[in-house]
Design a protein around this motif. Structure first.
Motif, PDB file in Angstrom:
ATOM      1  N   UNK A   1       0.724  -1.026  -0.075  1.00 34.14           N
ATOM      2  CA  UNK A   1      -0.018  -0.104  -0.004  1.00 34.14           C
ATOM      3  C   UNK A   1       0.729   1.291  -0.081  1.00 34.14           C
ATOM      4  N   UNK A   2       0.329   2.159  -0.729  1.00 34.22           N
ATOM      5  CA  UNK A   2       1.318   3.247  -0.712  1.00 34.22           C
ATOM      6  C   UNK A   2       0.992   4.237   0.348  1.00 34.22           C
ATOM      7  N   UNK A   3      -0.035   4.185   0.992  1.00 34.82           N
ATOM      8  CA  UNK A   3      -0.504   5.132   2.074  1.00 34.82           C
ATOM      9  C   UNK A   3       0.000   4.520   3.356  1.00 34.82           C
ATOM     10  N   UNK A   4       0.212   3.276   3.399  1.00 35.54           N
ATOM     11  CA  UNK A   4       0.503   2.769   4.864  1.00 35.54           C
ATOM     12  C   UNK A   4       1.602   1.721   4.532  1.00 35.54           C
TER      13      UNK A   4
ATOM     14  N   UNK B   1       1.764  -1.572   8.028  1.00 35.26           N
ATOM     15  CA  UNK B   1       0.555  -2.753   8.515  1.00 35.26           C
ATOM     16  C   UNK B   1       1.058  -4.011   7.753  1.00 35.26           C
TER      17      UNK B   1
END
Lengths: 285, 1080
Positions: free
Chosen positions: A183-186, A189
């Protein structure tokens, strides 16, 4: 109760006297005197209880002295027993043993403190031996927790444990090293340990890990390669295949054919095992 | 080539090669270069032999001497650049014919070659006496792009410590890439091979190692090999590296070599080889023909298995430890293939390309016999069915595969395979897939011949061929016996008719001289009155890849009374066949039903049609026709066939048919098969997938737990706690394979909303959670990889609201669980890598699937990092596969460029081949679809790639041609400027090229175009003068003056850099090709 106390007062005189003499020399005389007075009150009360209407001062003094030395001796003796068993605070049993030692009848445990039916002596034990203590002091009550032998729980636990270990380990490595993310935003996780190209990728992909080798040895440790010569194993870091054939003499990876042939009789005649010849002074064909 | 006339072998050359010396003095791993010389001993067969044509590609030739006299030579390789650079032609037909012409121009089977040596005139007179000529050629190779592959890991240490090695490779006859020779399978000679290598290295080559001698400085040693058995140059190979040596414990003349540290794996993997040897020697009643055998395992191999005279080169990835189950049969199969080719392919070589099918057929056929013996009849029949299905599918899709092409007159009009976008005239113009199918068909046809003449005769024929060849091989050249070691179609057929006395002409005509397969449609009706089965067999022989079949066909009918074979005759116009039935319907009698194999079984006959005694019908049960059968029979008949027919092929056919009948009865039949332990495990595996499909079709009426769940629980889970799987114990391989497959199939189940049921997903997650391999003798890496595959299969498209961006927060809960598992597996693999990285590969596939289904953002960067050089090759291929898919789905031009540049530049040939292959299978666009990716620049790039960028690797060039065909079709790509303009270009080629506005923009093309504009007058002048000079040389006897000129000129070659050299060669070719075309 008063009777035995008075009757057995005699033999303790000497000790009591000693302590009394010591007491006079101590500075806290007031305390001593106060105790003595208390004891005199006790003696007097006992006498009154026994039916005496009056007593001579000397008699009271003597009785007080006897009582004091008796109590002192019990205390000293109980302390000795207690220290003998490496304790610092005397317990009831110390006192009881002391009393037995001083050839008095052990005090009958108060009803309120005894519990259960005491065992009687078996036939082979003389009756003069002390009685059995209260049953609760030696009877064990089987109150263990069910050990985790339930298969399901064991498996569950093993699985969870392994998963936790793996997760912690990979997270740690991911935290300390380079990562990639889906994921680019996170990027935290689902951290993926970054793919690192290696110079010889086939080695790690083909060779069993040490863990696997270990497991294999545990499951199958039947055959061991008993014939290994030092030179060869040195050049070969990987442990030998358990089922390896003994006939094969290994060669060092450098390919330098050892000039000393294997000492066995059945030498394999293979051109790759023959020694390398020295150059002759002749033109190559 | 023509089988009618080739009674004896006629060499296309005016000389005969008898002996060749190859001496490589120096191998430099740092610079990746090789220096050496060859010496060919030839007998002229004509008077006045003035030219000798040899094959040589990419070698730099320093000098040529014939009998110690300097000889002028011309080096001209038309395949370097197929079409003239100035052409703006972009149509594949044009390319294919130009390419075929270029390959023909240097085809050794036609007596041609890239290297033309002018025999000094002094020796002409000798030619009259037909004396021996010795041709001595000094050459070097600098960073070869083909022929030899250097693997030099970039680490500290000496080359030996680094595990650096080099080996020869190539597709078909490719030896010319690494030394000058007659690169033909039909030119046999004896060999002396010498390789001087670093003292820490071993040089493995063909023949017997006679001695190893140190050089004077003791830092190097020379390996001397002698190969006394006449062998063709393409069967010569070399591998040099710091190999560990293992002498086979059972056969001391067999030696195995592997890269450092892999010796334990080598020991285990090779412990089986002697059994394969024994098997072949026994069935062929013939000793292994060479005096020794060597196996070498190398990294970055071109193909998994390649066989050469007395040695085979394998991919190092075939090695495995005793813990690995799945790789073991595969490795053994590869060994068996390699060994079969030692007999047929290396020892016995083909006479011409048209005879290739015989050798591939025989080696494939005896390999099949080995499979039957080792893995059992079930496995063998399963394999035959698989191969048959493959070839049928290919031919129906792509058009026919022709085993024995004959080219009368060599005119283009006689092209026997007009449906193909490449020529089948040469092995080097074939697409790789076609060649694989060719091999597959060849061994199937051999099996058909066996069916016709019996295995006994078949083996006798092989034995006869081998004994003839062995007798010939021990003779001296002068006895002219060596051609007995070459096998032609004609000789093979003659031998068959001699041995068996049977005429197999029609069979050969049908399957060998003709391409295509047969397509049958069958249906039947039972006529109760006449007690006759009316069978109708129709054929489709009009669509592509099909042919008409006329002849016998076997039909097996299982009736209540037993199983009966009927031979029917397929004729021109008869469709219907009446088959009398034996039994009236007598279901009341409780009687056991006899099967084909004599077994008698009880059946529950309640499902049957009350009026018919037929249980099931099979058409061509022995697969003695290359065919596809679509047969219609009732569902209960398929169910009976599945349950009671003992042939695995019949069971598999029944399973495929039952997919169309989603009923409780089908379900029951499949479940019963799944549970039946006597049943072949591959059938049971197939039943799993069929059951999943049926369950999905029956979703509304399905009763009970999800399909297979209770079965799996019963078979593999603990009795006390059914949700926990037992700790792994893979000692029973059948149940291991079933255990691997069932979750994968279960994950394909879908509920009413078309998503994977929650139970199933949780079940699979539990399998992963409770997986415990500690007590297992075997590695569970393939099992775990399959569990991840199961997770992948459970994925369904994400519910998307307003096309929102995919973030962690809006991740579906189930997907989150799946992703967590994948993350953990992927990370653990970095710390404890699994065998062949199977788990990472599954994880990458899963991630791509998650992206495709819109659960996580589609992003190629992860795959790109795994596709880099330096990862294990399987892993790279998996990552590249994902990237190819990404390119198609996202229509990403950047990724397409990235892939193409890797296909052009990657160090590993196999990876380059695979990239193009995968792009063909999953193309970003096709000729019929419009795409923004399809543009002129791409056309030019691909064209350039196949035209000149792939001259070092035949296979890669054909891959590029395939891709071009896939993307743009045969004709001019539609995305190019108006066709009118193209037409003008064709007509006025020269002028149009001069027009600067349509000049190609990139690389060599631009460079050459500029030359044509005569900007660099001097270069052109020089090279033209050079060419004219050489052309003249060829026409008239040489003089001492020209000698020196040639010599000096070649000398300048040696000092030029590779690029200018190629340019020069291209120049030569262009100028000379006109002259050459006159000759051919």
């Amino acid at each position: 109760m008063a009777d035995p106390a008075v009757a057995s007062g005699g033999p303790l005189n000497a000790g009591a006297r000693g302590s009394a003499g010591k007491a006079t020399s101590s500075p806290a005389e007031n305390y001593l005197l106060a105790r003595r007075r208390t004891l005199q009150v006790v003696v007097s009360a006992l006498l009154t209880e026994s039916g005496f209407e009056s007593a001579e001062k000397a008699a009271v003094e003597t009785l007080t002295e006897m009582l004091q030395s008796y109590i002192t001796e019990i205390g000293r003796c109980a302390k000795a027993y207690c220290e003998h068993t490496a304790r610092s605070v005397p317990t009831l049993s110390d006192t009881v043993v002391t009393l037995i030692e001083m050839v008095t009848n052990a005090p009958v445990t108060p009803k309120a403190l005894s519990a259960g039916q005491k065992r009687t002596h078996p036939a082979h034990i003389p009756s003069h031996f002390p009685e059995f203590p209260d049953p609760h002091t030696y009877i064990k009550t089987p109150t263990f927790r069910e050990p985790v032998s339930d298969y399901q729980v064991v498996r569950e636990k093993a699985a969870t444990q392994r998963r936790d270990v793996e997760r912690a380990l990979t997270r740690f490595i991911a935290k300390t090293g380079e990562t990639q993310s889906l994921f680019k935003d996170d990027i935290t996780t689902f951290p993926l340990i970054a793919a690192q190209p290696s110079t010889i990728p086939y080695l790690s992909a083909l060779l069993p890990s040490e863990l696997e080798l270990q497991a294999l040895e545990e499951t199958d440790s039947s055959e061991q390669d008993d014939q290994t010569d030092g030179e060869n194993t040195a050049g070969n870091a990987i442990t030998d295949d358990p089922g390896a054939d003994k006939e094969n003499s290994m060669l060092p990876p450098s390919g330098v054919v050892p000039s000393t042939k294997a000492s066995e009789d059945n030498v394999i005649d293979n051109p790759y095992l023959r020694p390398v010849k020295k150059p002759k002074v002749r033109r190559k064909k | 080539m023509n089988r009618k006339k080739d009674k004896g072998f006629e060499s296309p050359r005016p000389f005969k090669l008898t002996h060749q010396v190859v001496c490589i003095n120096n191998i430099n791993f740092q610079r990746k270069s090789v220096i050496g010389y060859v010496e060919l001993t030839i007998f002229p067969t004509v008077v006045n032999l003035n030219r000798i044509k040899l094959n040589s590609k990419q070698c730099r030739i320093y000098r040529v001497r014939v009998n110690d006299l300097e000889a002028p030579f011309l080096y001209n390789d038309p395949t370097l650049e197929v079409c003239h650079h100035e052409s703006k032609q972009r149509n594949l037909n044009y390319f294919s014919s130009a390419y075929t012409a270029a390959v023909s121009a240097v085809d050794p089977d036609a007596g041609h070659g890239e290297l033309v040596i002018k025999v000094p005139s002094e020796l002409w007179k000798q030619g009259d006496d037909l004396k021996v000529l010795k041709v001595y050629i000094e050459f070097s190779l600098d960073q070869p792009k083909g022929g030899l592959h250097f693997v030099v890991p970039d680490v500290e240490g000496s080359m030996a410590e680094r595990g650096a090695h080099v080996f020869s490779f190539g597709y078909q006859n490719s030896t010319r890439f690494w030394f000058p020779c007659v690169d033909s399978y039909s030119e046999l000679c004896t060999w002396k091979l010498e390789f001087t290598v670093d003292a820490s290295m071993v040089a493995v080559s063909c023949g017997d190692l006679v001695e190893t001698i140190y050089t004077h400085d003791m830092r190097k040693k020379t390996f001397h090999y002698v190969l006394p058995i006449p062998t063709a140059a393409p069967n010569i190979s070399l591998a040099v590296g710091p190999f560990e040596i293992l002498v086979d414990p059972y056969m001391h003349e067999v030696t195995h070599f592997c890269l450092p540290q892999l010796l334990p794996l080598l020991k285990h993997s090779m412990s089986y080889l002697h059994e394969i040897f024994e098997f072949y020697e026994e069935i062929l009643t013939c000793r292994y023909p060479y005096s020794c055998f060597k196996t070498v395992f190398v990294d970055e191999a071109y193909v998994q298995v390649s066989s050469y005279a007395s040695m085979s080169i394998f991919s190092t990835n075939l090695l495995h430890s005793a813990m690995i189950i799945d790789q073991t049969p595969q490795t053994r199969r590869c060994l068996a293939q390699a060994l079969a080719q030692q007999f047929f392919g290396c020892f016995i070589s083909r006479m011409s390309w048209a005879d290739e099918w015989v050798l591939k057929g025989i080696s494939g056929y005896i390999y099949g016999l080995y499979l039957k013996k080792t893995f059992g009849v079930n496995e063998y029949r399963h394999w035959i069915k698989e191969e048959l299905d493959k070839i049928v599918e290919y031919e129906l899709k792509m058009g026919g595969v022709l085993l024995h092409p004959t080219f009368s007159g060599g005119k283009e009009k006689d092209n026997p395979t007009p449906h193909l976008h490449f020529s089948i005239k040469h092995p080097h113009t074939l697409s790789w897939e076609y060649y694989k199918m060719f091999q597959c068909k060849a061994h199937l046809v051999m099996r058909l011949i066996e069916n016709r003449i019996s295995m006994e005769f078949m083996l006798q024929v092989f034995n006869k061929l081998l004994s003839l060849a062995s007798t010939a091989s021990s003779q001296k050249y002068q006895s002219h016996m060596w051609s007995q070691m070459l096998l032609s179609t004609h000789a093979f057929l003659k031998s068959i008719s001699n041995v068996s006395g049977k005429d197999i002409g029609p069979l050969i005509k049908q399957w060998v001289d003709q391409s295509s397969v047969v397509k049958f449609f069958g249906s039947f009706a039972f006529n109760r009155k006449r007690n006759v089965l009316e069978l109708e067999i129709r054929q489709d022989y009009t669509s592509s890849g099909t042919q008409k079949y006329v002849g016998p066909i076997k039909v097996t009918v299982q009736e209540l009374d037993g199983s009966f074979n009927h031979m029917l005759q397929i004729e021109e116009n008869s469709l219907k066949h009446d088959i009398p039935c034996h039994s009236k319907s007598r279901r009341n009698k409780k009687k056991k039903i006899p099967l084909m194999n004599g077994e008698e079984v009880d059946m529950d006959l309640s499902a049957m049609d009350a009026d018919s005694p037929l249980l099931w019908i099979r058409i061509d049960p022995d697969m003695s026709i290359l065919r596809k059968v679509e047969f219609e029979q009732a569902d209960f008949m398929w169910q009976y066939q599945l349950r009671y027919e003992r042939d695995v092929v019949a069971q598999e056919e029944a399973i495929s048919a039952l997919e169309k009948f989603p009923t409780p009865a089908s379900r029951l039949a499949l479940t019963d098969i799944l549970e039946q332990e006597q049943c072949f495990y591959k059938v049971r595996m197939q039943a799993c997938f069929c059951l999943a499909k049926i369950a999905n079709a029956m979703v509304s009426t399905w009763q009970g737990p999800p399909a297979m769940k209770s079965l799996f629980t019963r078979m593999f889970c603990c009795k006390s706690c059914p949700n926990i799987v037992k700790t792994n114990n893979f000692i029973n391989f059948q149940s291991y394979f079933l255990q691997k497959t069932m979750p994968v199939a279960m994950a394909l189940l879908r509920d009413g909303q078309n998503i994977c049921p929650k139970d199933v997903l949780n079940f699979i997650l539990d399998l992963i959670k409770y997986n415990d391999n500690r007590k297992n003798k075997f590695s569970d890496n393939y099992y775990r990889a399959d569990l991840i595959e199961a997770l992948t299969n459970s994925l369904t498209p994400a519910m998307s609201i307003n096309n929102e961006v995919r973030t962690v927060d809006n991740l579906n809960a189930d997907v989150r669980l799946i992703l967590e598992e994948i993350t953990r597996f992927l990370n653990m693999e970095k710390l404890l890598p699994s065998f062949r990285n199977t788990i990472t590969i599954s994880c990458l596939r899963a991630i791509r699937q998650l992206q495709k289904n819109g659960h996580i953002p589609s992003d190629p960067s992860l795959f790109k990092s795994y596709a880099q050089y330096g990862h294990f090759v399987d892993l790279r291929i998996a990552a590249l596969e994902a990237l190819v898919d990404y390119t198609r789905v996202e229509r990403s031009s950047a990724e397409l460029q990235w892939l193409l540049s890797m296909a052009q530049n990657d160090p590993v040939h196999y990876v380059r081949h695979k990239i193009l292959g995968m792009l063909c299978k999953n193309p970003p666009f096709t000729k019929t679809t419009d795409s923004a990716l399809c543009n002129e620049a791409l056309v030019d790039q691909l064209w350039k790639f196949m035209n000149s960028g792939t001259s070092h690797d035949w296979r890669l060039r054909c891959d590029a041609v395939n891709l071009y065909y896939m993307l743009f079709g045969l004709t001019r790509p539609s995305c190019l400027p108006l066709p009118e303009l193209g037409l003008v270009l064709n007509l006025k080629e020269k002028k149009a090229v001069l027009n600067p506005t349509i000049k190609p923009e990139l690389g060599v093309g631009a460079f050459n175009t500029m030359e044509d504009e005569d900007i660099d007058m001097e270069t052109v002048h020089d090279s033209q003068a050079f060419i004219h000079h050489h052309l003249n040389l060829l026409e008239r006897p040489s003089t001492p003056g020209t000698h020196t000129h040639t010599h000096t000129h070649t000398h300048t070659h040696t000092h030029t850099l590779p690029n200018p050299l190629h340019k020069h060669m291209a120049e030569h070719r262009r100028a000379t090709s006109t002259g050459h075309l006159g000759h051919y």
